[in-house]
Design an enzyme around this catalytic site. Structure first.
Site, PDB file in Angstrom:
ATOM      1  N   CYS A   1     -41.008  -3.447  -8.881  1.00  0.00           N
ATOM      2  CA  CYS A   1     -40.154  -3.911  -7.783  1.00  0.00           C
ATOM      3  C   CYS A   1     -39.178  -2.793  -7.387  1.00  0.00           C
ATOM      4  O   CYS A   1     -38.790  -1.972  -8.213  1.00  0.00           O
ATOM      5  CB  CYS A   1     -39.376  -5.156  -8.204  1.00  0.00           C
TER       6      CYS A   1
ATOM      7  N   ASP B   1     -36.168  -3.132  -6.781  1.00  0.00           N
ATOM      8  CA  ASP B   1     -34.832  -3.460  -7.297  1.00  0.00           C
ATOM      9  C   ASP B   1     -34.219  -2.264  -8.037  1.00  0.00           C
ATOM     10  O   ASP B   1     -34.848  -1.685  -8.927  1.00  0.00           O
ATOM     11  CB  ASP B   1     -34.965  -4.663  -8.257  1.00  0.00           C
TER      12      ASP B   1
ATOM     13  N   HIS C   1     -39.798  -8.522 -12.660  1.00  0.00           N
ATOM     14  CA  HIS C   1     -38.549  -8.728 -13.408  1.00  0.00           C
ATOM     15  C   HIS C   1     -38.009 -10.116 -13.103  1.00  0.00           C
ATOM     16  O   HIS C   1     -38.190 -10.648 -12.004  1.00  0.00           O
ATOM     17  CB  HIS C   1     -37.511  -7.651 -13.078  1.00  0.00           C
TER      18      HIS C   1
ATOM     19  N   CYS D   1     -35.962 -11.941  -9.764  1.00  0.00           N
ATOM     20  CA  CYS D   1     -36.319 -11.045  -8.644  1.00  0.00           C
ATOM     21  C   CYS D   1     -35.862 -11.644  -7.300  1.00  0.00           C
ATOM     22  O   CYS D   1     -36.175 -12.794  -6.987  1.00  0.00           O
ATOM     23  CB  CYS D   1     -37.830 -10.820  -8.639  1.00  0.00           C
TER      24      CYS D   1
HETATM   25 CO    CO Z   1     -37.325  -7.710  -7.565  1.00  0.00          CO
END
Ligand code: CO
Length: 199
Positions: A41, A43, A97, A100
């Site tokens: 991701c 992130d 994760h 998310c």
């Molecule tokens: Co995420």
């Protein structure tokens, strides 16, 4: 913070590396031969190199919102093909994760625009796993389980892609793993859904 600070930090980092190993950059400049492809991701709390303790040159990385894999995504598939056919990575790690934001957005009813199309397969996962998800006690547990289900689903998407089919048929040893990371404790967990031949 002014981005020029980042340039200053970069100079300090390069100096430190050279002090520890005078050949550090000349060796990396010659070639990359990572054993791993990481698909994770976007992130900011889930940086592949940092959480796995890997150095530059050790992991090839593709990240997007909610670590999605579409076989029609020319960006992701180009990364996979180059990693598998040219770099000859031995392991592909699909890593999601907990908590998310992409998964959370997918199950919100609020319309956000283009990202709704990107996240539609997660909505579909929520629909098809409604019974299991609705039995969970809290919304946090629902989101976290959906984060896991999404990783499992993306591992299968990648394993069913023409690129992986072709290299597996040719006998190349490369495996696809599904992992999930917890921002709360900094730990990765193996979802035990590995596909393909283990090198
Ligand atoms: Co995420």
């Amino acid at each position: 913070m002014n981005p020029s600070i980042l340039l200053e930090r970069n100079v300090a980092w390069a100096r430190e590396r050279l002090a520890a190993d005078p050949h550090y950059f000349s060796r990396l400049a010659a070639q990359q031969s990572p054993a791993y492809l990481w698909i994770g991701c976007s992130d900011s709390r889930v940086p592949a190199n940092v959480i796995t303790g890997l150095d530059p040159g050790e992991v090839f990385v593709h990240r997007n919102v909610a670590n999605m894999i579409y076989t029609a995504d020319i960006n992701c598939m180009s990364v996979v093909q180059f990693a598998v056919e040219t770099l000859k990575v031995r392991h592909i790690i699909v890593c999601g994760h907990y908590g998310c934001g992409g998964v959370t957005a997918a199950i919100d009813t609020e319309q956000l625009g283009l990202i709704d199309h990107w996240l539609e397969p997660i909505r579909e996962l929520e629909r098809t796993n409604g019974q299991e998800l609705n039995a969970l006690k809290s919304r946090t547990q629902m989101v976290d389980r959906l984060c896991e289900l999404n990783v499992l689903h993306q591992v299968l998407n990648l394993s069913n892609s023409p690129i992986l089919k072709r290299v597996w048929d040719a006998g190349q040893k490369v495996s696809v793993h599904g992992w999930i990371y917890s921002v709360a404790d900094g730990l990765l967990r193996d979802l035990n859904c590995t596909q393909g031949t283990m090198p």
